[in-house]
Design a protein around this motif. Structure first.
Motif, mmCIF file in Angstrom:
data_model
loop_
_atom_site.group_PDB
_atom_site.id
_atom_site.type_symbol
_atom_site.label_atom_id
_atom_site.label_comp_id
_atom_site.label_asym_id
_atom_site.label_seq_id
_atom_site.Cartn_x
_atom_site.Cartn_y
_atom_site.Cartn_z
ATOM 1 N N PRO A 16 0.808 -1.231 -0.303
ATOM 2 C CA PRO A 16 -0.018 0.078 0.034
ATOM 3 C C PRO A 16 0.898 1.337 -0.140
ATOM 4 C CG PRO A 16 0.136 -0.852 2.115
ATOM 5 C CD PRO A 16 0.808 -1.928 1.288
ATOM 6 N N SER A 17 0.404 2.518 -0.258
ATOM 7 C CA SER A 17 1.210 3.513 -0.381
ATOM 8 C C SER A 17 -0.145 4.862 -0.265
ATOM 9 C CB SER A 17 1.887 3.920 -1.601
ATOM 10 O OG SER A 17 0.864 3.700 -2.997
ATOM 11 N N PRO A 18 0.009 6.025 0.370
ATOM 12 C CA PRO A 18 -0.856 6.941 0.684
ATOM 13 C C PRO A 18 -1.425 7.458 -0.680
ATOM 14 C CG PRO A 18 1.306 7.529 1.276
ATOM 15 C CD PRO A 18 1.447 6.428 0.674
ATOM 16 N N PRO A 23 8.787 12.803 -2.338
ATOM 17 C CA PRO A 23 7.225 12.987 -1.926
ATOM 18 C C PRO A 23 6.547 13.088 -3.168
ATOM 19 C CG PRO A 23 9.001 14.720 -1.035
ATOM 20 C CD PRO A 23 9.698 13.572 -1.949
ATOM 21 N N ALA A 24 5.106 12.293 -3.160
ATOM 22 C CA ALA A 24 4.551 12.046 -3.984
ATOM 23 C C ALA A 24 2.826 12.376 -3.667
ATOM 24 C CB ALA A 24 4.392 10.822 -4.599
ATOM 25 N N TRP A 51 7.604 7.795 3.747
ATOM 26 C CA TRP A 51 7.912 6.788 4.674
ATOM 27 C C TRP A 51 6.647 5.756 4.835
ATOM 28 C CZ3 TRP A 51 12.561 7.594 4.185
ATOM 29 C CH2 TRP A 51 13.041 8.486 4.338
ATOM 30 N N SER A 52 5.431 6.239 4.678
ATOM 31 C CA SER A 52 4.207 5.282 4.724
ATOM 32 C C SER A 52 4.108 4.646 3.227
ATOM 33 C CB SER A 52 2.990 5.875 4.993
ATOM 34 O OG SER A 52 2.789 6.978 4.089
ATOM 35 N N GLY A 72 15.284 5.219 2.046
ATOM 36 C CA GLY A 72 14.544 4.257 3.189
ATOM 37 C C GLY A 72 15.327 3.225 4.162
ATOM 38 N N ALA A 73 15.967 2.391 3.062
ATOM 39 C CA ALA A 73 16.391 1.145 3.302
ATOM 40 C C ALA A 73 17.500 0.962 2.337
ATOM 41 C CB ALA A 73 15.532 0.072 3.391
ATOM 42 N N MET A 74 18.429 0.091 3.052
ATOM 43 C CA MET A 74 19.630 -0.466 1.990
ATOM 44 C C MET A 74 19.654 -2.022 2.341
ATOM 45 S SD MET A 74 23.760 0.304 2.351
ATOM 46 C CE MET A 74 24.695 -0.465 1.587
#
Length: 198
Positions: free
Chosen positions: A37-39, A109-110, A122-123, A169-171
């Motif tokens: 999911p995404s916003p 940012p989207a 981040w969400s 956000g992550a590696m």
């Protein structure tokens, strides 16, 4: 593999065999990540796949030294298990050039479309990250979520050509596990449930 089995055995793997991971498998992981999911279904994520040995070597040089210094200055571990975890993390950071693949989960940012905000990045990024980790386990791959990039973020961004508006956000280093895969250690469900009130 059943999704519950994959989640229950999705242990952090920090040591890998030298066997490469096929591009088709990496793309399958990204497919799974993009089912998250995404916003507002904004899907504001991107995935940077690193398999080039020279690039991985440079990343290892950048973050490995900083992780080694962190380990040297950290207070003593509370347990032998925690000490092994720290040692394995430092080993991984200093041997990134030997890891078959590294996935950077990124996003700009989207959302909302009229005025995108950083907080919504981040969400999108972290649900995608979790999907990728579980999918990797289901395919027999080992991974671990790291934020190693934060130890040398400006330099890592430069090496990888990441645009300024894109957040990392992550590696996620990944490959075929060189250590046993087993169940994760978690608190019992009864210890974290609150019903109707805290």
């Amino acid at each position: 593999m059943d999704v519950f089995d994959a989640m229950g055995t999705c242990r952090a793997i920090r040591r890998f065999t030298p066997e490469p991971v096929d591009d088709a498998l990496l793309e399958r992981l990204v497919w799974a990540a993009t089912r998250a999911p995404s916003p507002g279904n904004s899907q504001g994520w991107d995935f940077l796949l690193v398999t080039d040995v020279a690039v991985k070597r440079r990343l290892s040089e950048l973050v490995g030294g900083r992780m080694r210094a962190f380990g040297a200055s950290a207070p003593p571990a509370a347990s032998a298990r925690e000490q092994r975890m720290v040692e394995d993390a430092i080993h991984l950071a200093t041997h990134l050039h030997e890891v078959p693949a590294i996935v950077f989960v990124c996003g700009a940012p989207a959302y909302p479309p009229q005025a995108p905000q950083l907080s919504f990045v981040w969400s999108a990024v972290y649900p995608a990250t979790q999907n990728l980790l579980v999918a990797a386990r289901a395919l027999g791959l080992g991974t671990t979520l790291t934020t190693f990039h934060m130890t040398a973020e400006a330099e890592v961004r430069e090496v990888l050509g990441i645009p300024p508006e894109v957040q990392v956000g992550a590696m996620i280093p990944g490959g075929w596990p060189a250590v046993p895969v087993g169940p994760v250690r978690r608190k019992p469900v009864a210890a974290v449930i609150h019903r109707d009130r805290w």
